[in-house]
Motif scaffolding. Structure first.
Motif, PDB file in Angstrom:
ATOM      1  N   LEU A 157      12.515 -12.768   8.402  1.00 39.79           N
ATOM      2  CA  LEU A 157      11.313 -12.145   8.947  1.00 39.79           C
ATOM      3  C   LEU A 157      11.551 -11.374  10.248  1.00 39.79           C
ATOM      4  O   LEU A 157      11.078 -10.245  10.379  1.00 39.79           O
ATOM      5  N   VAL A 199       7.207 -12.926  16.414  1.00 44.23           N
ATOM      6  CA  VAL A 199       7.487 -13.230  15.013  1.00 44.23           C
ATOM      7  C   VAL A 199       8.288 -14.533  14.932  1.00 44.23           C
ATOM      8  O   VAL A 199       9.238 -14.719  15.688  1.00 44.23           O
ATOM      9  N   CYS A 221      12.200 -17.233  10.442  1.00 45.46           N
ATOM     10  CA  CYS A 221      12.159 -17.885   9.136  1.00 45.46           C
ATOM     11  C   CYS A 221      12.613 -16.900   8.066  1.00 45.46           C
ATOM     12  O   CYS A 221      12.705 -15.697   8.298  1.00 45.46           O
ATOM     13  N   LEU A 236      11.619 -15.755   4.183  1.00 45.79           N
ATOM     14  CA  LEU A 236      10.536 -15.819   3.204  1.00 45.79           C
ATOM     15  C   LEU A 236      10.833 -14.916   2.020  1.00 45.79           C
ATOM     16  O   LEU A 236      11.606 -13.962   2.141  1.00 45.79           O
ATOM     17  N   LEU A 262       9.573 -11.971  -0.003  1.00 46.24           N
ATOM     18  CA  LEU A 262       8.622 -10.873   0.154  1.00 46.24           C
ATOM     19  C   LEU A 262       9.015  -9.713  -0.737  1.00 46.24           C
ATOM     20  O   LEU A 262      10.190  -9.531  -1.058  1.00 46.24           O
ATOM     21  N   CYS A 304       5.153  -4.698   1.433  1.00 49.77           N
ATOM     22  CA  CYS A 304       4.809  -5.152   2.782  1.00 49.77           C
ATOM     23  C   CYS A 304       5.020  -4.047   3.806  1.00 49.77           C
ATOM     24  O   CYS A 304       4.169  -3.812   4.668  1.00 49.77           O
ATOM     25  N   VAL A 356       2.996 -12.137  14.227  1.00 52.30           N
ATOM     26  CA  VAL A 356       3.158 -12.640  12.867  1.00 52.30           C
ATOM     27  C   VAL A 356       3.106 -14.158  12.927  1.00 52.30           C
ATOM     28  O   VAL A 356       3.792 -14.775  13.748  1.00 52.30           O
ATOM     29  N   THR A 357       2.279 -14.730  12.065  1.00 52.74           N
ATOM     30  CA  THR A 357       2.178 -16.192  12.006  1.00 52.74           C
ATOM     31  C   THR A 357       2.311 -16.661  10.565  1.00 52.74           C
ATOM     32  O   THR A 357       2.020 -15.914   9.628  1.00 52.74           O
ATOM     33  N   THR A 358       2.762 -17.896  10.414  1.00 53.16           N
ATOM     34  CA  THR A 358       2.826 -18.519   9.097  1.00 53.16           C
ATOM     35  C   THR A 358       2.009 -19.806   9.132  1.00 53.16           C
ATOM     36  O   THR A 358       2.014 -20.521  10.130  1.00 53.16           O
ATOM     37  N   ARG A 370       1.150 -19.038   4.096  1.00 56.45           N
ATOM     38  CA  ARG A 370       0.332 -17.828   4.212  1.00 56.45           C
ATOM     39  C   ARG A 370       0.877 -17.068   5.413  1.00 56.45           C
ATOM     40  O   ARG A 370       1.055 -17.624   6.492  1.00 56.45           O
ATOM     41  N   LEU A 371       1.143 -15.797   5.199  1.00 53.81           N
ATOM     42  CA  LEU A 371       1.697 -14.934   6.235  1.00 53.81           C
ATOM     43  C   LEU A 371       0.589 -14.051   6.779  1.00 53.81           C
ATOM     44  O   LEU A 371      -0.161 -13.446   6.015  1.00 53.81           O
ATOM     45  N   CYS A 372       0.455 -14.012   8.096  1.00 54.81           N
ATOM     46  CA  CYS A 372      -0.579 -13.191   8.719  1.00 54.81           C
ATOM     47  C   CYS A 372       0.073 -12.234   9.711  1.00 54.81           C
ATOM     48  O   CYS A 372       0.812 -12.662  10.599  1.00 54.81           O
TER      49      CYS A 372
END
Length: 185
Positions: A63, A80, A83, A85, A87, A92, A118-120, A129-131
């Motif tokens: 990320l 950020v 991590c 992920l 995607l 994206c 960016v949060t998970t 959930r990725l925001c």
């Protein structure tokens, strides 16, 4: 963006001959080339999405590196998590590039006034959930972003006084938003 990269590389080569190290120009050229190549992938994806032929391509992504490529050269602030992920980087980046571009185009102030956080959030098992929260300093000369505006953009009627905007037209008002929303579907 490809022309920008070529110009920056030429500047670098001219300065190398004089023996002056020019790391920042080469770095800027690289960022421009990456942005140009990403734009080419986005154009291909837009066509596939519009034809309902796009196939989701999930891949493991670090990320911080992914976000770093998106914001490279902008000077914006970024938070950020570290991590990896799964995607679809094309979808994206298509949505995020449009959002970042709009944040600079419609905001005001220095580049550092644009912020991407960016949060998970765990949703169960190994899923999260990725925001992506993008904020900027509001320009007093631009219209206020309202829920109605977002709803009209989502439905493809932004700027058309209620008529359906031609989603395939590169000249339609709000085409970037329409393409981003179509990609999100």
């Amino acid at each position: 963006t490809m022309a920008e990269a070529a110009g920056l590389i030429e500047l670098f080569l001219d300065k190398v001959q004089s023996g002056v190290p020019m790391y920042s120009e080469l770095h800027s050229a690289t960022v421009c080339l990456q942005r140009g190549m990403r734009a080419c992938r986005h154009r291909r994806a837009y066509v596939q999405i519009a034809a309902n032929e796009y196939e989701l391509a999930l891949e493991p992504v670090r990320l911080p590196e992914f976000v770093g490529e998106l914001v490279g050269g902008t000077g914006m602030q970024v938070q950020v998590p570290t991590c990896v992920l799964l995607l679809d980087t094309t979808l994206c980046s298509l949505v995020l590039d449009n959002a970042i571009s709009n944040a600079f185009r419609h905001g005001t102030g220095p580049a550092s006034a644009v912020h991407l956080a960016v949060t998970t959030t765990p949703t169960g098992g190994d899923r999260v959930r990725l925001c992506f929260a993008l904020t900027n300093q509001v320009s007093p000369t631009k219209p206020v972003l309202t829920k109605d505006f977002v709803a009209r953009a989502w439905n493809g009627t932004h700027g058309t006084h209620g008529r359906q905007a031609p989603a395939h037209s590169p000249m339609s008002n709000g085409i970037g938003l329409q393409q981003a929303f179509l990609s999100a579907h």
